[in-house]
Design an enzyme around this catalytic site. Sequence first.
Site, short mmCIF file in Angstrom:
data_model
loop_
_atom_site.label_atom_id
_atom_site.label_comp_id
_atom_site.label_asym_id
_atom_site.label_seq_id
_atom_site.Cartn_x
_atom_site.Cartn_y
_atom_site.Cartn_z
N HIS A 145 -31.43 -0.24 -17.99
CA HIS A 145 -30.32 -1.11 -18.41
C HIS A 145 -30.75 -2.16 -19.42
O HIS A 145 -30.01 -2.49 -20.32
CB HIS A 145 -29.65 -1.73 -17.20
N CYS A 181 -20.13 8.95 -21.59
CA CYS A 181 -20.44 7.55 -21.93
C CYS A 181 -21.91 7.19 -21.72
O CYS A 181 -22.27 6.03 -21.84
CB CYS A 181 -19.54 6.60 -21.17
C1 PEP Z 1 -24.64 6.26 -17.00
O1 PEP Z 1 -25.16 6.28 -15.88
O2 PEP Z 1 -24.78 7.17 -17.84
C2 PEP Z 1 -23.79 5.12 -17.40
C3 PEP Z 1 -23.08 5.14 -18.50
O3 PEP Z 1 -23.83 4.01 -16.62
P1 PEP Z 1 -25.03 2.98 -16.60
O4 PEP Z 1 -25.94 3.30 -17.74
O5 PEP Z 1 -24.43 1.63 -16.71
O6 PEP Z 1 -25.65 3.24 -15.26
#
Ligand code: PEP
Length: 443
Positions: free
Chosen positions: A54, A367
């Site tokens: 993240h 996403c």
């Molecule tokens: C993912 O897991 O691909 C996602 C978009 O959520 P995050 O990166 O916030 O876990």
Amino acid sequence: MQRILAGLDVTSVGEELKQNSVLVARTMGPAELLDYDREYLVGLVLEDAGVSAHVTIIARALGLATVGGATGIIDKVQPGDLMAVNGLSGKVHMRPSDKIADIYRQKIKDQSEQSAVYEALRERPAITRDGFEVSLGMNAGLEIDLPHLQRSGATSIGLYRTELHFMISERLPRLKELQASYANVLEAAGSRPVTFRTLDIGGDKILPYLRHAHEENPALGWRAIRFALDRPAIFRTQVRALLQASGGRNLNILLPMIADIWEIEQSRELINREIAHHQKFKRQMPTQIKVGTMIEVPALIWQLEPLMKRVDFISVGTNDLLQFLFAVDRSNMNVAHRFDPLSLPFLNALAGIQKIANKHNMPVNICGEMASRPLEAMALVGLGFSSLSMAPMAIGPVKHMLLGLDANDIRHFVAQLLGDNVLNIRTALVRYAQQRHIDIVGI
Ligand code: PEP
Ligand code: MG
């Protein structure tokens, strides 16, 4: 897409930031990064962090040249050193020679020329040569991201990570504060749709003011929707704020880390209670309310049929899906890059999702970080996906690739790769793009 930067001063954590600083650290949480003054920071180099950790996602969203996995760098670098950081290739040059520094300066120049090319594409829809339109949304999570909506030419906010607001707060944000923040997001988005993902905390996204028991495997632990359903007051406050902010507009609520259908049913029950509460006070209702789920836990792939009746849209989180399918910790540098999303198991999993979603006319978006890399985005279009959401800076390069692509042709090509069980899919896709002169940044 990261920027390439050069000729920077370096500072390590704890040092005072100067103009054009690169932050070098062993490891860092997303909230910690957001504490630094953005005005001075241009790069981030971490010893322990993968591309989909993240902190790196946020760093790239902030426009920082970001490199993870720079093992041992902290012991080699001195505050004030010159550094050249290539966020695209993941290379870091400490105390670069004049020659290397010149190469980087040239790269920066080339890149700003390339940015002008992307800028010129901003208003142009992402339509392939054979007329297939791909919607390119942007991922966001803080109000500072909002100016990127205009600049990037995004057609939506495909993923709004609401947890970031919680992570930079010193205490649990109150209803009014959340409502004002969501209203600002909707205001900035104007006619563009916004998808708000409810609180996705846990794993590496910790709220310092909430007591969290130590977990052996936090990525598999008490996080996201699991936490929300066990602590419904926080979830309901968030839904209440979303309802209040979106009176007279469309509201899209996305549920994170769903692993089983009952979690959707319980979440919907809580949402319905909030809707009833909203109606009781005769508040203006959203024009429509849609509830969708993230697909990031593999178990959901085998519940797609019943799932289709219970949600209005789905969004595939490739970061976590990859982590859980391959059993690789996305923030552990020893394993994070070991497996390729451009691989048979991963593309077959995505193809299965696309097939069933398509059968049910279910809107589906991708996403995760995969969508932001042009070669991977090409493969996603080859699988039939037509909605991608990514870091704002990736929109130009992905659109550029799409304008040179033939969607029908790549669909056949990808189907053939999967049908023939080709093992080195990445190489085959690179060759495909090169032979057809499709411009792919970053290969
Ligand atoms: C993912 O897991 O691909 C996602 C978009 O959520 P995050 O990166 O916030 O876990
Ligand atoms: Mg996720």
